[in-house]
Design a protein around this motif. Structure first.
Motif, PDB file in Angstrom:
ATOM      1  N   GLN A 141       0.902  -1.154  -0.143  1.00 10.70           N
ATOM      2  CA  GLN A 141      -0.482  -0.371  -0.017  1.00 10.70           C
ATOM      3  C   GLN A 141       0.623   1.086  -0.381  1.00 10.70           C
ATOM      4  O   GLN A 141       0.214   2.427  -0.583  1.00 10.70           O
ATOM      5  CB  GLN A 141      -0.991   0.305   1.479  1.00 10.70           C
ATOM      6  N   LEU A 142       1.856   0.866   0.824  1.00  8.09           N
ATOM      7  CA  LEU A 142       2.242   2.878   1.177  1.00  8.09           C
ATOM      8  C   LEU A 142       3.212   2.682  -0.465  1.00  8.09           C
ATOM      9  O   LEU A 142       3.651   3.754  -0.908  1.00  8.09           O
ATOM     10  CB  LEU A 142       3.906   2.356   1.956  1.00  8.09           C
ATOM     11  N   GLN A 143       4.073   1.690  -1.020  1.00  7.84           N
ATOM     12  CA  GLN A 143       4.690   1.633  -2.256  1.00  7.84           C
ATOM     13  C   GLN A 143       3.758   1.823  -3.778  1.00  7.84           C
ATOM     14  O   GLN A 143       3.842   3.122  -3.996  1.00  7.84           O
ATOM     15  CB  GLN A 143       4.950   0.481  -2.820  1.00  7.84           C
ATOM     16  N   ALA A 144       2.122   2.003  -3.676  1.00  8.27           N
ATOM     17  CA  ALA A 144       1.304   2.156  -4.456  1.00  8.27           C
ATOM     18  C   ALA A 144       1.468   3.736  -4.416  1.00  8.27           C
ATOM     19  O   ALA A 144       1.365   4.186  -5.361  1.00  8.27           O
ATOM     20  CB  ALA A 144      -0.117   1.371  -4.261  1.00  8.27           C
ATOM     21  N   LEU A 167       7.276   3.142  12.822  1.00 12.02           N
ATOM     22  CA  LEU A 167       8.748   2.748  12.123  1.00 12.02           C
ATOM     23  C   LEU A 167       8.902   1.890  11.095  1.00 12.02           C
ATOM     24  O   LEU A 167       9.581   2.098  10.061  1.00 12.02           O
ATOM     25  CB  LEU A 167       9.689   2.007  13.549  1.00 12.02           C
ATOM     26  N   ALA A 168       7.792   1.116  10.787  1.00 14.19           N
ATOM     27  CA  ALA A 168       7.897   0.255   9.665  1.00 14.19           C
ATOM     28  C   ALA A 168       7.834   1.252   8.133  1.00 14.19           C
ATOM     29  O   ALA A 168       7.933   1.012   8.071  1.00 14.19           O
ATOM     30  CB  ALA A 168       6.620  -0.980   9.826  1.00 14.19           C
ATOM     31  N   TYR A 169       6.961   1.955   8.128  1.00 19.10           N
ATOM     32  CA  TYR A 169       7.327   2.981   7.184  1.00 19.10           C
ATOM     33  C   TYR A 169       8.599   4.050   7.286  1.00 19.10           C
ATOM     34  O   TYR A 169       8.783   3.216   5.919  1.00 19.10           O
ATOM     35  CB  TYR A 169       6.210   4.569   7.614  1.00 19.10           C
ATOM     36  N   LEU A 170       8.895   4.134   8.084  1.00 20.51           N
ATOM     37  CA  LEU A 170      10.134   4.866   8.111  1.00 20.51           C
ATOM     38  C   LEU A 170      11.575   3.414   7.466  1.00 20.51           C
ATOM     39  O   LEU A 170      12.619   4.123   6.931  1.00 20.51           O
ATOM     40  CB  LEU A 170      10.092   5.579   8.896  1.00 20.51           C
ATOM     41  N   ALA A 171      11.523   2.432   8.105  1.00 21.59           N
ATOM     42  CA  ALA A 171      12.675   2.012   8.077  1.00 21.59           C
ATOM     43  C   ALA A 171      12.425   0.971   6.279  1.00 21.59           C
ATOM     44  O   ALA A 171      13.267   0.645   5.660  1.00 21.59           O
ATOM     45  CB  ALA A 171      12.271   0.192   9.317  1.00 21.59           C
ATOM     46  N   TRP A 172      11.013   0.818   5.828  1.00 20.08           N
ATOM     47  CA  TRP A 172      10.728   0.567   4.268  1.00 20.08           C
ATOM     48  C   TRP A 172      11.601   1.623   3.395  1.00 20.08           C
ATOM     49  O   TRP A 172      11.894   1.232   2.334  1.00 20.08           O
ATOM     50  CB  TRP A 172       9.307   0.529   4.665  1.00 20.08           C
ATOM     51  N   LEU A 173      11.132   2.472   4.204  1.00 22.00           N
ATOM     52  CA  LEU A 173      11.517   4.058   3.050  1.00 22.00           C
ATOM     53  C   LEU A 173      12.964   3.592   2.350  1.00 22.00           C
ATOM     54  O   LEU A 173      13.589   4.214   1.949  1.00 22.00           O
ATOM     55  CB  LEU A 173      11.367   4.865   3.188  1.00 22.00           C
ATOM     56  N   VAL A 174      13.994   3.674   3.707  1.00 26.63           N
ATOM     57  CA  VAL A 174      15.490   3.650   4.322  1.00 26.63           C
ATOM     58  C   VAL A 174      16.021   2.927   3.016  1.00 26.63           C
ATOM     59  O   VAL A 174      16.213   1.604   2.951  1.00 26.63           O
ATOM     60  CB  VAL A 174      16.090   3.668   5.507  1.00 26.63           C
TER      61      VAL A 174
END
Length: 65
Positions: free
Chosen positions: A14-17, A58-65
């Motif tokens: 969902q975040l990628q979309a 934190l899950a969102y931020l970790a995925w972006l890094v």
């Protein structure tokens, strides 16, 4: 909100979309006007929020890094 230990593949998709695919769809929608004109520009902006200290989602931020 999710934390790093509870994030699911569905949340990541969902975040990628939202963050990546939306720009692709926007660019495709603009092309019919830009191709006949022989030029065009799309300026994509983003956020530097992931560079700031965070204590939530934190899950969102970790995925972006």
């Amino acid at each position: 909100m999710s934390t790093l230990d509870t994030v699911t593949a569905e949340i990541r998709h969902q975040l990628q979309a939202v963050n990546a695919e939306a720009l692709v769809y926007f660019a495709r929608a603009c092309m019919p006007g830009m191709v006949p004109a022989g030029c065009g520009r799309i300026v994509a902006t983003g956020s530097t929020v992931m560079l700031l200290p965070q204590t939530r989602d934190l899950a969102y931020l970790a995925w972006l890094v």
